[in-house]
Write an enzyme that holds these catalytic residues in place. Structure first.
Site, short mmCIF file in Angstrom:
data_model
loop_
_atom_site.label_atom_id
_atom_site.label_comp_id
_atom_site.label_asym_id
_atom_site.label_seq_id
_atom_site.Cartn_x
_atom_site.Cartn_y
_atom_site.Cartn_z
N HIS A 58 0.85 -1.20 0.00
CA HIS A 58 0.00 0.00 0.00
C HIS A 58 0.89 1.26 0.00
O HIS A 58 0.71 2.16 -0.82
CB HIS A 58 -0.90 -0.05 1.24
N GLU A 59 1.87 1.27 0.91
CA GLU A 59 2.77 2.44 1.01
C GLU A 59 3.62 2.56 -0.26
O GLU A 59 3.91 3.68 -0.71
CB GLU A 59 3.67 2.33 2.24
N HIS A 62 1.66 4.43 -2.91
CA HIS A 62 1.79 5.89 -2.75
C HIS A 62 3.15 6.36 -3.27
O HIS A 62 3.26 7.34 -3.99
CB HIS A 62 1.73 6.30 -1.27
N ASP A 166 -5.87 8.72 3.56
CA ASP A 166 -5.89 8.83 2.10
C ASP A 166 -7.18 9.47 1.57
O ASP A 166 -7.14 10.35 0.71
CB ASP A 166 -5.70 7.45 1.47
ZN ZN Z 1 -2.33 5.24 2.43
#
Ligand code: ZN
Length: 383
Positions: A58-59, A62, A166
């Site tokens: 997930h990171e 980004h 987010d």
């Molecule tokens: Zn996030």
């Protein structure tokens, strides 16, 4: 950051794990182990680790989009309550922030769809034990099902429109595109604070400890962003010239360090410029002078410890650019005339106090040097 270990590197970004992360792995082993013995404990450890691989991905989502949009990523840090991708600077355009924010949850949804397809395929081939997964019995089927649920939860939870999560960043980007960054941030962060109170109340009532910690962190992070946006709004129109601190005392390159300390006693300036005629040769902080004295270098010339690492800004540079440029370890700025002649300096502390004053009282007329910083203009953002 201390207390953390680098465990991997991807796209040039170090992925680090905070030592307290072991707590969540131990918690997984304990919860599953207390019901299903050693096999359960092993299952707990594996499922927690794989869940945090999902958090790391997930990171990375980004981070990779941030890199594509010109922002460097310092590190990804995994904590028991989730992950943080530390970006250098902030996305300047709302559109960049929108895509960076969406990329994290998107990764979880892609993983969830992949796992869903895998379950469907395994089930059709008769290799998926639906009964075991329903009963949460430790085993392959339960693991895949848990990861599917975990990724769906991660994606959906992060999309809640609570700044600075987010979804809140998406909201801010949409508002900022329409009403400008300052108002967009103030509204999104204000709503985020109210929503964090609601989330916290829900967490306390349902006994969800981790969620209540997250709610408190969100509340303060949103508050900090709101103050910062307010300060930036109040400082709008100011230029480097308005913030430049005219040094009360100048050092000459030939001054000994001992002499420089004696001079420094007569001023409260945090940074002392070393000047020859109209040329800035270097800057020395009070801490550097103290350290040199401790090391018995009192008789050496101050030029020997003066740093040349400063950023030059012109008198007319807008304050937004000044704050953005205030990056890096040294963070001293020399404010210069068009012809390069130095007028004054801006230090990080100085800028912090200016931002603090502005957030409380509108644009500063004069700015107290070296005041403690409450609201720091942050040179990095955490996702
Ligand atoms: Zn996030």
């Amino acid at each position: 950051m201390s207390w953390s270990l680098q465990v991997a590197r991807a796209f040039g970004i170090p992925i680090r794990v905070h030592l307290t992360f072991l707590l969540i792995v131990a918690w997984g082993a304990f919860t599953w182990g207390s019901q299903h013995g050693a096999r359960g404990a092993l299952f707990g450890v594996v499922s927690m680790l794989l869940l945090f691989v999902s958090v790391a991905l997930h990171e990375l989502g980004h981070s990779v989009v941030a890199q594509r949009r010109g922002l460097a990523v310092r590190e990804i840090l995994l904590l028991p309550i989730g992950g943080i991708a530390a970006l250098d600077g902030k996305p300047s355009r709302p559109r960049d922030e929108l895509w960076i924010a969406l990329a994290g949850p998107a990764v979880n949804f892609v993983i969830a769809v992949g796992l869903g397809a895998a379950i469907f395929g395994l089930n059709a081939a008769g290799h998926f034990d639906l009964a075991a997964a329903r009963a949460m019995t430790p085993g392959g089927s339960t693991l895949v099902a848990l990861l599917l649920l975990g990724n769906l939860t991660l994606g959906l939870f992060n999309l809640l429109p609570i700044f600075p999560m987010d979804g809140g960043r998406v909201l801010r980007a949409l508002l900022a595109g329409r009403f400008g960054m300052e108002r967009g941030t103030r509204w999104a962060a204000g709503f985020g604070q109210v929503a964090a109170v609601g989330l916290g109340a829900f967490a306390v009532l349902s006994g969800a400890l981790v969620l209540s910690v997250i709610a408190v962190m969100i509340f303060f992070a949103a508050g900090r962003e709101r103050m910062e946006a307010k300060a930036l709004g109040a400082m709008k129109g100011l230029r480097a010239a308005d913030l430049a601190q005219v040094p009360g005392l100048l050092l000459e390159p030939g001054d000994s360090i001992g002499h420089a300390v004696a001079k420094a006693l007569r001023t409260s300036d945090g940074v002392l410029p070393v000047v020859l005629g109209e040329t800035l040769l270097g800057v020395v902080t009070r801490a550097e002078l103290a350290l040199a004295m401790q090391r018995g270098r009192a008789h050496e010339p101050v030029a020997a410890i003066a740093s040349k690492a400063w950023v030059e800004v012109e008198l007319g540079t807008p304050v937004e650019t000044v704050i953005e440029s205030m990056d890096g370890a040294r963070a001293v700025m020399a404010v210069v005339h068009d012809d390069g002649v130095p007028v004054g300096v801006i230090t990080r502390d100085h800028l912090h106090s200016a931002v603090l004053l502005s957030s409380l009282a509108g644009p500063p007329k004069t700015v107290a040097p070296g005041a403690p910083s409450g609201v720091a203009p942050r040179d990095r953002t955490e996702w």
